[in-house]
Design an enzyme around this catalytic site. Structure first.
Site, PDB file in Angstrom:
ATOM      1  N   CYS A  20      61.871 -12.708  41.532  1.00 10.77           N
ATOM      2  CA  CYS A  20      62.188 -13.939  40.805  1.00 10.77           C
ATOM      3  C   CYS A  20      61.124 -14.036  39.653  1.00 10.77           C
ATOM      4  O   CYS A  20      60.132 -13.129  39.684  1.00 10.77           O
ATOM      5  CB  CYS A  20      62.103 -15.012  41.837  1.00 10.77           C
ATOM      6  SG  CYS A  20      60.680 -15.205  42.746  1.00 10.77           S
ATOM      7  N   HIS A  49      54.346 -11.518  49.028  1.00 11.55           N
ATOM      8  CA  HIS A  49      54.546 -10.812  50.365  1.00 11.55           C
ATOM      9  C   HIS A  49      55.282  -9.633  50.206  1.00 11.55           C
ATOM     10  O   HIS A  49      56.718  -9.517  50.629  1.00 11.55           O
ATOM     11  CB  HIS A  49      55.347 -11.983  51.546  1.00 11.55           C
ATOM     12  CG  HIS A  49      54.438 -12.610  51.828  1.00 11.55           C
ATOM     13  ND1 HIS A  49      54.819 -14.034  52.533  1.00 11.55           N
ATOM     14  CD2 HIS A  49      53.155 -12.766  52.135  1.00 11.55           C
ATOM     15  CE1 HIS A  49      53.739 -14.492  52.906  1.00 11.55           C
ATOM     16  NE2 HIS A  49      52.785 -13.977  52.805  1.00 11.55           N
ATOM     17  N   HIS A 133      53.209 -20.362  57.339  1.00  6.52           N
ATOM     18  CA  HIS A 133      53.552 -19.762  56.079  1.00  6.52           C
ATOM     19  C   HIS A 133      52.522 -20.392  55.044  1.00  6.52           C
ATOM     20  O   HIS A 133      52.546 -21.280  55.283  1.00  6.52           O
ATOM     21  CB  HIS A 133      54.913 -19.871  55.759  1.00  6.52           C
ATOM     22  CG  HIS A 133      55.370 -19.225  54.702  1.00  6.52           C
ATOM     23  ND1 HIS A 133      55.056 -19.417  53.267  1.00  6.52           N
ATOM     24  CD2 HIS A 133      56.306 -17.971  54.601  1.00  6.52           C
ATOM     25  CE1 HIS A 133      55.710 -18.511  52.456  1.00  6.52           C
ATOM     26  NE2 HIS A 133      56.402 -17.623  53.305  1.00  6.52           N
ATOM     27  N   GLU A 135      52.951 -20.825  52.046  1.00  5.25           N
ATOM     28  CA  GLU A 135      53.503 -22.090  51.340  1.00  5.25           C
ATOM     29  C   GLU A 135      53.317 -23.482  51.931  1.00  5.25           C
ATOM     30  O   GLU A 135      52.886 -24.419  51.458  1.00  5.25           O
ATOM     31  CB  GLU A 135      54.825 -21.611  50.945  1.00  5.25           C
ATOM     32  CG  GLU A 135      55.426 -22.754  49.932  1.00  5.25           C
ATOM     33  CD  GLU A 135      56.919 -22.759  49.386  1.00  5.25           C
ATOM     34  OE1 GLU A 135      57.503 -23.648  49.251  1.00  5.25           O
ATOM     35  OE2 GLU A 135      57.450 -21.364  49.380  1.00  5.25           O
ATOM     36  N   SER A 232      57.941 -11.692  54.532  1.00  9.07           N
ATOM     37  CA  SER A 232      58.592 -12.318  53.637  1.00  9.07           C
ATOM     38  C   SER A 232      59.529 -13.356  53.938  1.00  9.07           C
ATOM     39  O   SER A 232      60.530 -13.060  54.473  1.00  9.07           O
ATOM     40  CB  SER A 232      59.184 -11.334  52.380  1.00  9.07           C
ATOM     41  OG  SER A 232      60.072 -11.884  51.673  1.00  9.07           O
TER      42      SER A 232
END
Length: 326
Positions: A20, A49, A133, A135, A232
């Site tokens: 992306c 990841h 995670h 994020e 991921s």
């Protein structure tokens, strides 16, 4: 002696798949820093990841560290990963006079800014995501402890006891299953009708597009492979989406040596996609492995066109630093 003919196999190749815009930007940031400043360039946590990508960057001179304390030379560039970091990390980098470059995906930064606005307006924030995670750690680390409550499951929604007298708002991790998240958000809205939603969907365009392509292909094939690393999140969600969409067998693999031929050795139609941090070379490697055993035909099934581009971090574009007014 003539070799036995290979059985036919149709590969339905999902599009979009693979890198992306945020991942491209993060990888380009490391490579640009190496080109401008030479090796070593330090990277806090995996830039994205994907083990293949990380090992490739290591060979070029990137050094991956778990914490800034492991960086021995403050004069060398230090890059923060695409997943984002708690505010304590850039604060530590500034205190130690590091040359820090933030490669956080702009779509993750959008979630950070949303959370900050909600907090300033006196709202308690519910973050839909997965504990541990990077994020999620980064988003929760934008605000003081207790300002954000993590919601992982429908059970969390049912047992949630938010602070009294505070309006509620929610944000989400960008790499979640669209369908899972929809169910959790609907449950939150049912319990808390005044819940404030993001102005625009937090789940990123790439996650959504890749899941839609898998939904289209999964019912048509005997098995589906997602190319990606086990850590991921968006790759794991693709595998789950394939299962729910009716695919008999779906597996996440990084390289060809992880293919279980007892599962994929007698199929006639294979679906193939890649998580947002998996390079296309690994997809081609998987196709080649099947071509050794089958007479392969490849058909691309496209559900969206992607043209999103994110520029490199300012420090790598040769632009002056922003002024206070900016």
């Amino acid at each position: 002696m003539t070799a036995a003919p290979k059985p036919p196999l149709d590969i339905l190749l999902c599009a979009p798949r693979g890198f992306c815009a945020g991942v491209v930007r993060a990888i380009d940031a490391v490579e640009k820093a190496l080109a401008l400043h030479g090796a070593p360039v330090y990277v806090r946590h995996e830039i994205v990841h994907n083990k293949y990508v990380v090992e490739s960057l290591k060979r070029k001179g990137a050094v991956f560290v778990a914490e800034l304390a492991e960086v021995p030379d403050a004069s060398r560039p230090v890059i923060f990963s695409a997943h984002g970091v708690p505010k304590s990390v850039p604060a530590e980098a500034q205190a130690r006079a590091f040359f820090a470059i933030d490669a956080t995906c702009p779509l993750v930064t959008k979630v950070h800014r949303e959370a900050e606005v909600h907090h300033k307006r006196g709202r308690h924030i519910l973050l839909v995501g997965h504990a541990g995670h990077p994020e999620v750690i980064g988003t929760m680390g934008q605000l003081p402890p207790g300002a954000i409550t993590l919601i992982e499951t429908l059970e969390d929604v049912a047992t949630l006891t938010p602070p009294e007298g505070r309006p509620l708002a929610y944000v989400t991790q960008t790499t979640l299953s669209v369908d899972d998240t929809r169910g959790i958000v609907e449950a939150l809205q049912a319990r808390f009708p005044q819940l404030i939603a993001p102005h625009k969907e937090d789940i990123c365009y790439a996650t959504t597009n890749r899941q839609e392509a898998v939904k289209r292909v999964a019912p048509l094939v005997d098995g589906l492979i997602v190319v990606g690393s086990p850590n991921s999140s968006n790759s794991q969600r693709l595998r789950e989406v394939a299962e729910r969409a009716g695919c008999p067998v779906s597996r996440l693999v990084l390289r060809t040596d992880e293919i279980d031929w007892s599962l994929f050795g007698a199929i006639r139609r294979l679906g193939l996609t890649a998580g947002a941090s998996a390079p296309e070379v690994l997809v081609e490697e998987i196709i080649d492995a099947f071509a050794e055993r089958y007479e392969v035909t490849v058909e691309t099934v496209s559900t969206a066109d992607e043209s999103v581009f994110f520029p490199l971090p300012r420090e790598l574009r040769g632009e002056p630093a922003p002024t206070a007014a900016e």
